[in-house]
Design a protein around this motif. Structure first.
Motif, PDB file in Angstrom:
ATOM      1  N   VAL A   1      -6.551  -0.535  10.285  1.00  0.00           N
ATOM      2  CA  VAL A   1      -5.171  -0.046   9.174  1.00  0.00           C
ATOM      3  C   VAL A   1      -5.159   1.309   9.349  1.00  0.00           C
ATOM      4  O   VAL A   1      -4.043   1.907   8.999  1.00  0.00           O
ATOM      5  CB  VAL A   1      -5.204  -1.004   8.019  1.00  0.00           C
ATOM      6  CG1 VAL A   1      -6.075  -0.040   7.065  1.00  0.00           C
ATOM      7  CG2 VAL A   1      -3.980  -1.166   7.267  1.00  0.00           C
ATOM      8  N   LYS A   2      -6.241   1.987   9.403  1.00  0.00           N
ATOM      9  CA  LYS A   2      -6.080   3.552   9.403  1.00  0.00           C
ATOM     10  C   LYS A   2      -5.183   3.928  10.436  1.00  0.00           C
ATOM     11  O   LYS A   2      -4.217   4.914  10.361  1.00  0.00           O
ATOM     12  CB  LYS A   2      -7.434   4.237   9.517  1.00  0.00           C
ATOM     13  CG  LYS A   2      -8.331   3.877   8.383  1.00  0.00           C
ATOM     14  CD  LYS A   2      -9.742   4.097   8.757  1.00  0.00           C
ATOM     15  CE  LYS A   2     -10.743   3.861   7.431  1.00  0.00           C
ATOM     16  NZ  LYS A   2     -12.079   3.991   7.612  1.00  0.00           N
ATOM     17  N   VAL A   3      -5.141   3.218  11.723  1.00  0.00           N
ATOM     18  CA  VAL A   3      -4.229   3.665  12.661  1.00  0.00           C
ATOM     19  C   VAL A   3      -2.784   3.302  12.446  1.00  0.00           C
ATOM     20  O   VAL A   3      -1.977   4.076  12.704  1.00  0.00           O
ATOM     21  CB  VAL A   3      -4.712   2.884  14.101  1.00  0.00           C
ATOM     22  CG1 VAL A   3      -3.986   3.003  15.148  1.00  0.00           C
ATOM     23  CG2 VAL A   3      -6.264   3.530  14.230  1.00  0.00           C
TER      24      VAL A   3
ATOM     25  N   ASP B   1      -7.222   1.668  -2.744  1.00  0.00           N
ATOM     26  CA  ASP B   1      -7.729   1.073  -1.854  1.00  0.00           C
ATOM     27  C   ASP B   1      -6.990  -0.325  -1.281  1.00  0.00           C
ATOM     28  O   ASP B   1      -6.302  -1.231  -2.069  1.00  0.00           O
ATOM     29  CB  ASP B   1      -9.190   0.533  -2.093  1.00  0.00           C
ATOM     30  CG  ASP B   1      -9.861  -0.073  -0.903  1.00  0.00           C
ATOM     31  OD1 ASP B   1     -10.181   0.616  -0.053  1.00  0.00           O
ATOM     32  OD2 ASP B   1     -10.051  -1.496  -0.802  1.00  0.00           O
TER      33      ASP B   1
ATOM     34  N   ASN C   1      -4.516   6.800  -4.328  1.00  0.00           N
ATOM     35  CA  ASN C   1      -5.176   6.332  -3.223  1.00  0.00           C
ATOM     36  C   ASN C   1      -6.128   5.038  -3.489  1.00  0.00           C
ATOM     37  O   ASN C   1      -7.168   4.841  -3.670  1.00  0.00           O
ATOM     38  CB  ASN C   1      -6.618   7.430  -2.955  1.00  0.00           C
ATOM     39  CG  ASN C   1      -7.168   7.236  -1.615  1.00  0.00           C
ATOM     40  OD1 ASN C   1      -6.541   6.745  -0.765  1.00  0.00           O
ATOM     41  ND2 ASN C   1      -8.382   7.829  -1.825  1.00  0.00           N
TER      42      ASN C   1
ATOM     43  N   GLU D   1      -1.501   2.806   9.567  1.00  0.00           N
ATOM     44  CA  GLU D   1      -0.810   4.112   8.488  1.00  0.00           C
ATOM     45  C   GLU D   1      -0.479   5.167   9.198  1.00  0.00           C
ATOM     46  O   GLU D   1       0.492   5.710   9.054  1.00  0.00           O
ATOM     47  CB  GLU D   1      -2.170   4.434   7.388  1.00  0.00           C
ATOM     48  CG  GLU D   1      -1.619   5.413   6.452  1.00  0.00           C
ATOM     49  CD  GLU D   1      -2.614   5.618   5.421  1.00  0.00           C
ATOM     50  OE1 GLU D   1      -2.344   6.252   4.414  1.00  0.00           O
ATOM     51  OE2 GLU D   1      -4.124   5.133   5.514  1.00  0.00           O
ATOM     52  N   GLN D   2      -1.340   5.804  10.198  1.00  0.00           N
ATOM     53  CA  GLN D   2      -0.802   7.060  10.692  1.00  0.00           C
ATOM     54  C   GLN D   2       0.496   6.705  11.881  1.00  0.00           C
ATOM     55  O   GLN D   2       1.228   7.569  11.779  1.00  0.00           O
ATOM     56  CB  GLN D   2      -1.955   7.547  11.858  1.00  0.00           C
ATOM     57  CG  GLN D   2      -1.721   8.911  12.362  1.00  0.00           C
ATOM     58  CD  GLN D   2      -1.445   9.985  11.213  1.00  0.00           C
ATOM     59  OE1 GLN D   2      -2.021  10.017  10.358  1.00  0.00           O
ATOM     60  NE2 GLN D   2      -0.097  10.454  11.333  1.00  0.00           N
TER      61      GLN D   2
ATOM     62  N   GLN E   1     -10.600  -1.278   9.170  1.00  0.00           N
ATOM     63  CA  GLN E   1     -10.669  -0.130  10.092  1.00  0.00           C
ATOM     64  C   GLN E   1      -9.346   0.136  10.658  1.00  0.00           C
ATOM     65  O   GLN E   1      -8.816   1.393  11.082  1.00  0.00           O
ATOM     66  CB  GLN E   1     -11.699  -0.195  11.163  1.00  0.00           C
ATOM     67  CG  GLN E   1     -13.113  -0.211  10.398  1.00  0.00           C
ATOM     68  CD  GLN E   1     -13.445   1.217   9.819  1.00  0.00           C
ATOM     69  OE1 GLN E   1     -13.190   2.285  10.280  1.00  0.00           O
ATOM     70  NE2 GLN E   1     -13.889   1.028   8.447  1.00  0.00           N
TER      71      GLN E   1
ATOM     72  N   TYR F   1       0.825  -1.267  -0.037  1.00  0.00           N
ATOM     73  CA  TYR F   1      -0.048   0.089  -0.030  1.00  0.00           C
ATOM     74  C   TYR F   1       0.925   1.224   0.085  1.00  0.00           C
ATOM     75  O   TYR F   1       0.549   2.120  -0.696  1.00  0.00           O
ATOM     76  CB  TYR F   1      -0.891  -0.139   1.362  1.00  0.00           C
ATOM     77  CG  TYR F   1      -1.788   1.226   1.439  1.00  0.00           C
ATOM     78  CD1 TYR F   1      -3.102   1.306   0.996  1.00  0.00           C
ATOM     79  CD2 TYR F   1      -1.244   2.126   2.204  1.00  0.00           C
ATOM     80  CE1 TYR F   1      -3.907   2.379   1.044  1.00  0.00           C
ATOM     81  CE2 TYR F   1      -2.043   3.353   2.330  1.00  0.00           C
ATOM     82  CZ  TYR F   1      -3.534   3.272   1.927  1.00  0.00           C
ATOM     83  OH  TYR F   1      -4.174   4.420   2.140  1.00  0.00           O
TER      84      TYR F   1
ATOM     85  N   LYS G   1       1.040  11.470  -0.526  1.00  0.00           N
ATOM     86  CA  LYS G   1       0.248  10.729  -1.075  1.00  0.00           C
ATOM     87  C   LYS G   1      -0.115  10.942  -2.508  1.00  0.00           C
ATOM     88  O   LYS G   1      -0.826  11.667  -2.738  1.00  0.00           O
ATOM     89  CB  LYS G   1      -0.842  10.367  -0.091  1.00  0.00           C
ATOM     90  CG  LYS G   1      -1.797   9.359  -0.401  1.00  0.00           C
ATOM     91  CD  LYS G   1      -2.911   8.688   0.808  1.00  0.00           C
ATOM     92  CE  LYS G   1      -3.434   7.592   0.491  1.00  0.00           C
ATOM     93  NZ  LYS G   1      -4.350   7.315   1.617  1.00  0.00           N
TER      94      LYS G   1
END
Length: 181
Positions: free
Chosen positions: A141-143, A166, A164, A145-146, A139, A25, A161
Motif C-alpha cells: 500500500v506504500k506503493v 495507520d 498519520n 499511496e505514492q 507493505q 485513509y 498530510k
C-alpha cells in the motif's frame, strides 16, 4: 474538473477491502488544495449501482485489488482502463468481476469518463470475515499511496498530510465510518 476517487472492495474480507480502506485513509490523513472538485467515495461492492455516480465525473481513479497470474500479495499495478495489461485476470473475487463489467457497460453506453485504476494483489481469505490486513498488503500500500500522490500531482492537486492514522486502524473503523478519526 470533477474527479472521483472510488474505493472498491468488500471490507469484511481483509485485503479485499483495500480500495475502501485506502480511500478512507486519504480522506482522514490528507488535505487537498485544488481548483478541482475531488470526491472520495466508498463504492464497496455496489458495482452497477455506482453507474449514476461514475457518469457525473470528468475523471475517475479507482482503488481496488486485482488478480494477476504469477504475482505475489502486495504487488501493485496501475493502468488506464483503456489499456488493461494482459496479466490482469480480474478473477480474484466477485466484486472485481462486477466492477469490470460495470465499467464495460458504462463504456458501451458511451458515458465512461477516463478511468485510471490502482490495484494491489490481495491475500484471499475465503469465507472467514476479518478486518485485519495482510503484511503483504500493508507493505504494498506504500506503493499505492505514492501512485495516488503522483496522480494528484499530474492533475495539479496539491496535498498536505495532516494526520498519520495507520491503515490498519482505518480498516478497523471502515464499517462504521472514519469521520470521527
Amino acid at each position: 474538473m470533477k474527479i472521483l476517487v472510488l474505493g472498491v472492495g468488500n471490507i469484511l474480507f481483509g485485503d479485499e477491502g483495500i480500495g475502501v480502506h485506502l480511500c478512507n485513509y486519504f480522506k482522514v490523513n490528507y488535505k487537498l488544495y485544488t481548483q478541482h472538485q475531488v470526491d472520495f467515495i466508498d463504492g464497496g461492492t455496489l458495482a452497477q449501482s455506482l453507474i449514476p455516480i461514475i457518469v457525473e465525473y470528468d475523471e475517475v481513479l479507482i482503488l481496488d485489488c486485482v488478480s494477476v497470474d504469477g504475482a505475489k500479495v502486495g504487488d501493485v499495478y496501475h493502468f488506464s482502463f483503456t489499456q488493461i495489461p494482459n496479466v490482469i485476470t480480474w478473477a480474484g473475487s466477485a466484486h472485481e468481476v462486477e466492477m469490470l463489467q460495470t465499467l464495460r457497460l458504462v463504456e458501451a453506453m458511451g458515458d465512461l469518463p477516463p478511468v485510471y485504476i490502482v490495484g494491489i494483489v490481495p491475500y484471499i481469505i475465503g469465507e472467514d470475515t476479518t478486518f485485519m490486513l495482510s503484511q503483504g498488503i500493508l507493505q504494498g500500500v506504500k506503493v499505492m499511496e505514492q501512485v495516488i500522490l503522483d496522480f494528484f500531482k499530474k492533475h495539479e492537486i496539491k496535498y498536505e498530510k495532516i494526520k498519520n492514522i495507520d491503515l490498519q486502524v482505518i480498516a478497523n473503523h471502515s464499517f462504521r465510518g472514519v469521520d470521527d478519526l
